[in-house]
Design a protein around this motif. Sequence first.
Motif, PDB file in Angstrom:
ATOM      1  N   THR A 173      61.447 -47.221 -34.787  1.00  0.00           N
ATOM      2  CA  THR A 173      62.273 -46.708 -35.879  1.00  0.00           C
ATOM      3  C   THR A 173      61.567 -45.672 -36.749  1.00  0.00           C
ATOM      4  OG1 THR A 173      61.627 -48.573 -37.287  1.00  0.00           O
ATOM      5  CG2 THR A 173      63.682 -48.786 -36.034  1.00  0.00           C
ATOM      6  N   ASN A 174      60.403 -45.222 -36.347  1.00  0.00           N
ATOM      7  CA  ASN A 174      59.697 -44.246 -37.183  1.00  0.00           C
ATOM      8  C   ASN A 174      59.746 -42.872 -36.550  1.00  0.00           C
ATOM      9  OD1 ASN A 174      56.808 -43.079 -36.504  1.00  0.00           O
ATOM     10  ND2 ASN A 174      57.082 -44.958 -35.350  1.00  0.00           N
ATOM     11  N   ASP A 175      59.466 -41.863 -37.348  1.00  0.00           N
ATOM     12  CA  ASP A 175      59.461 -40.484 -36.851  1.00  0.00           C
ATOM     13  C   ASP A 175      58.142 -39.785 -37.152  1.00  0.00           C
ATOM     14  OD1 ASP A 175      59.710 -40.325 -39.568  1.00  0.00           O
ATOM     15  OD2 ASP A 175      61.549 -39.139 -39.568  1.00  0.00           O
ATOM     16  N   ASN A 176      57.097 -40.567 -37.343  1.00  0.00           N
ATOM     17  CA  ASN A 176      55.788 -40.048 -37.707  1.00  0.00           C
ATOM     18  C   ASN A 176      54.920 -39.912 -36.455  1.00  0.00           C
ATOM     19  OD1 ASN A 176      53.034 -39.954 -38.526  1.00  0.00           O
ATOM     20  ND2 ASN A 176      53.590 -40.758 -40.525  1.00  0.00           N
ATOM     21  N   ILE A 177      54.769 -38.687 -35.976  1.00  0.00           N
ATOM     22  CA  ILE A 177      54.011 -38.442 -34.746  1.00  0.00           C
ATOM     23  C   ILE A 177      52.551 -38.859 -34.907  1.00  0.00           C
ATOM     24  CG2 ILE A 177      53.164 -36.642 -33.181  1.00  0.00           C
ATOM     25  CD1 ILE A 177      55.863 -35.243 -33.544  1.00  0.00           C
ATOM     26  N   GLN A 178      51.956 -38.590 -36.066  1.00  0.00           N
ATOM     27  CA  GLN A 178      50.558 -38.961 -36.290  1.00  0.00           C
ATOM     28  C   GLN A 178      50.374 -40.475 -36.196  1.00  0.00           C
ATOM     29  OE1 GLN A 178      52.208 -36.794 -38.388  1.00  0.00           O
ATOM     30  NE2 GLN A 178      51.246 -34.963 -37.560  1.00  0.00           N
ATOM     31  N   PHE A 179      51.323 -41.218 -36.749  1.00  0.00           N
ATOM     32  CA  PHE A 179      51.254 -42.676 -36.656  1.00  0.00           C
ATOM     33  C   PHE A 179      51.305 -43.111 -35.195  1.00  0.00           C
ATOM     34  CE2 PHE A 179      53.836 -46.555 -36.103  1.00  0.00           C
ATOM     35  CZ  PHE A 179      52.922 -47.478 -36.561  1.00  0.00           C
ATOM     36  N   LEU A 180      52.225 -42.563 -34.437  1.00  0.00           N
ATOM     37  CA  LEU A 180      52.351 -42.926 -33.026  1.00  0.00           C
ATOM     38  C   LEU A 180      51.085 -42.565 -32.254  1.00  0.00           C
ATOM     39  CD1 LEU A 180      56.048 -41.857 -32.505  1.00  0.00           C
ATOM     40  CD2 LEU A 180      55.162 -44.200 -32.534  1.00  0.00           C
ATOM     41  N   GLN A 181      50.505 -41.413 -32.558  1.00  0.00           N
ATOM     42  CA  GLN A 181      49.258 -41.020 -31.895  1.00  0.00           C
ATOM     43  C   GLN A 181      48.136 -42.001 -32.205  1.00  0.00           C
ATOM     44  OE1 GLN A 181      48.971 -36.980 -33.371  1.00  0.00           O
ATOM     45  NE2 GLN A 181      49.574 -36.143 -31.389  1.00  0.00           N
ATOM     46  N   SER A 182      48.146 -42.536 -33.416  1.00  0.00           N
ATOM     47  CA  SER A 182      47.095 -43.488 -33.799  1.00  0.00           C
ATOM     48  C   SER A 182      47.178 -44.782 -32.994  1.00  0.00           C
ATOM     49  CB  SER A 182      47.164 -43.789 -35.298  1.00  0.00           C
ATOM     50  OG  SER A 182      48.249 -44.643 -35.596  1.00  0.00           O
ATOM     51  N   LEU A 183      48.314 -45.022 -32.355  1.00  0.00           N
ATOM     52  CA  LEU A 183      48.506 -46.249 -31.587  1.00  0.00           C
ATOM     53  C   LEU A 183      48.182 -46.089 -30.104  1.00  0.00           C
ATOM     54  CD1 LEU A 183      51.870 -47.496 -33.125  1.00  0.00           C
ATOM     55  CD2 LEU A 183      49.565 -48.269 -33.676  1.00  0.00           C
ATOM     56  N   LEU A 184      47.721 -44.934 -29.692  1.00  0.00           N
ATOM     57  CA  LEU A 184      47.505 -44.698 -28.262  1.00  0.00           C
ATOM     58  C   LEU A 184      46.398 -45.562 -27.657  1.00  0.00           C
ATOM     59  CD1 LEU A 184      48.102 -40.862 -28.011  1.00  0.00           C
ATOM     60  CD2 LEU A 184      49.633 -42.728 -27.355  1.00  0.00           C
ATOM     61  N   ASN A 185      45.568 -46.157 -28.467  1.00  0.00           N
ATOM     62  CA  ASN A 185      44.523 -47.061 -27.970  1.00  0.00           C
ATOM     63  C   ASN A 185      44.868 -48.522 -28.211  1.00  0.00           C
ATOM     64  OD1 ASN A 185      42.790 -45.008 -27.091  1.00  0.00           O
ATOM     65  ND2 ASN A 185      42.109 -44.661 -29.183  1.00  0.00           N
ATOM     66  N   ARG A 219      59.152 -43.503 -27.849  1.00  0.00           N
ATOM     67  CA  ARG A 219      59.486 -42.904 -29.147  1.00  0.00           C
ATOM     68  C   ARG A 219      58.949 -41.486 -29.256  1.00  0.00           C
ATOM     69  NH1 ARG A 219      63.164 -41.905 -32.390  1.00  0.00           N
ATOM     70  NH2 ARG A 219      62.542 -41.680 -34.537  1.00  0.00           N
ATOM     71  N   LEU A 220      57.733 -41.255 -28.769  1.00  0.00           N
ATOM     72  CA  LEU A 220      57.189 -39.892 -28.763  1.00  0.00           C
ATOM     73  C   LEU A 220      58.077 -38.961 -27.952  1.00  0.00           C
ATOM     74  CD1 LEU A 220      53.350 -40.506 -28.410  1.00  0.00           C
ATOM     75  CD2 LEU A 220      54.482 -39.254 -30.265  1.00  0.00           C
ATOM     76  N   LYS A 221      58.551 -39.438 -26.811  1.00  0.00           N
ATOM     77  CA  LYS A 221      59.436 -38.628 -25.976  1.00  0.00           C
ATOM     78  C   LYS A 221      60.718 -38.289 -26.726  1.00  0.00           C
ATOM     79  CE  LYS A 221      61.943 -38.575 -21.632  1.00  0.00           C
ATOM     80  NZ  LYS A 221      62.384 -39.342 -20.471  1.00  0.00           N
ATOM     81  N   GLU A 222      61.312 -39.258 -27.415  1.00  0.00           N
ATOM     82  CA  GLU A 222      62.524 -39.003 -28.208  1.00  0.00           C
ATOM     83  C   GLU A 222      62.289 -37.945 -29.270  1.00  0.00           C
ATOM     84  OE1 GLU A 222      64.388 -42.347 -30.124  1.00  0.00           O
ATOM     85  OE2 GLU A 222      64.209 -43.552 -28.320  1.00  0.00           O
ATOM     86  N   ILE A 223      61.209 -38.096 -30.013  1.00  0.00           N
ATOM     87  CA  ILE A 223      60.911 -37.184 -31.106  1.00  0.00           C
ATOM     88  C   ILE A 223      60.631 -35.778 -30.588  1.00  0.00           C
ATOM     89  CG2 ILE A 223      59.252 -36.628 -32.943  1.00  0.00           C
ATOM     90  CD1 ILE A 223      58.901 -39.693 -33.296  1.00  0.00           C
ATOM     91  N   LEU A 224      59.814 -35.699 -29.551  1.00  0.00           N
ATOM     92  CA  LEU A 224      59.442 -34.382 -29.028  1.00  0.00           C
ATOM     93  C   LEU A 224      60.591 -33.708 -28.312  1.00  0.00           C
ATOM     94  CD1 LEU A 224      55.836 -35.232 -27.818  1.00  0.00           C
ATOM     95  CD2 LEU A 224      56.499 -33.993 -29.876  1.00  0.00           C
ATOM     96  N   THR A 225      61.475 -34.471 -27.688  1.00  0.00           N
ATOM     97  CA  THR A 225      62.647 -33.886 -27.044  1.00  0.00           C
ATOM     98  C   THR A 225      63.581 -33.281 -28.080  1.00  0.00           C
ATOM     99  OG1 THR A 225      62.506 -35.483 -25.251  1.00  0.00           O
ATOM    100  CG2 THR A 225      64.602 -34.361 -25.521  1.00  0.00           C
ATOM    101  N   VAL A 226      63.767 -33.979 -29.189  1.00  0.00           N
ATOM    102  CA  VAL A 226      64.609 -33.464 -30.266  1.00  0.00           C
ATOM    103  C   VAL A 226      64.001 -32.194 -30.859  1.00  0.00           C
ATOM    104  CG1 VAL A 226      65.454 -33.942 -32.594  1.00  0.00           C
ATOM    105  CG2 VAL A 226      65.635 -35.679 -30.832  1.00  0.00           C
ATOM    106  N   ASP A 227      62.673 -32.183 -31.037  1.00  0.00           N
ATOM    107  CA  ASP A 227      61.990 -31.012 -31.600  1.00  0.00           C
ATOM    108  C   ASP A 227      62.103 -29.789 -30.705  1.00  0.00           C
ATOM    109  OD1 ASP A 227      61.288 -32.380 -33.834  1.00  0.00           O
ATOM    110  OD2 ASP A 227      59.204 -32.733 -33.242  1.00  0.00           O
TER     111      ASP A 227
END
Length: 124
Positions: free
Chosen positions: A89-101, A114-122
């Motif tokens: 439910t978030n739209d914060n790319i930096q937050f999502l990147q912080s979870l990659l590990n 979620r990254l795919k959704e956000i980046l596709t919209v962008d």
Amino acid sequence: ILKSRVETKAGVITSLELLLRCLRGDKHYIVRTGCAMALGALAGHNPPLTRFLIEADAASELIRMMHIHDTPDELKNECEKSLKTIIETNDNIQFLQSLLNIEPKDLLVPVFARLKEILTVDVE
């Protein structure tokens, strides 16, 4: 109207802080489980509440609880569900990147979705 909005915002932050405090330190796991469940419900309610959760570092606390050796399975499961809700439910790319590990790795599925959704919209 502005005053009531500020009061509402302050009320949400205060409640959130109380939930996080209980999640971190209550000696009864059932109370911590309820707090984890409530955090997920807040995240699922609307994006501004999800932003509050991210700013308050709720995701880190949920992850921490999932990795404590003697955390009961019921609490771990609620933490994982709530974390997934925050991710979805978030739209914060930096937050999502912080979870990659993040561990366990199966939590990467909602992160990438979620990254795919956000980046596709962008891109569109």
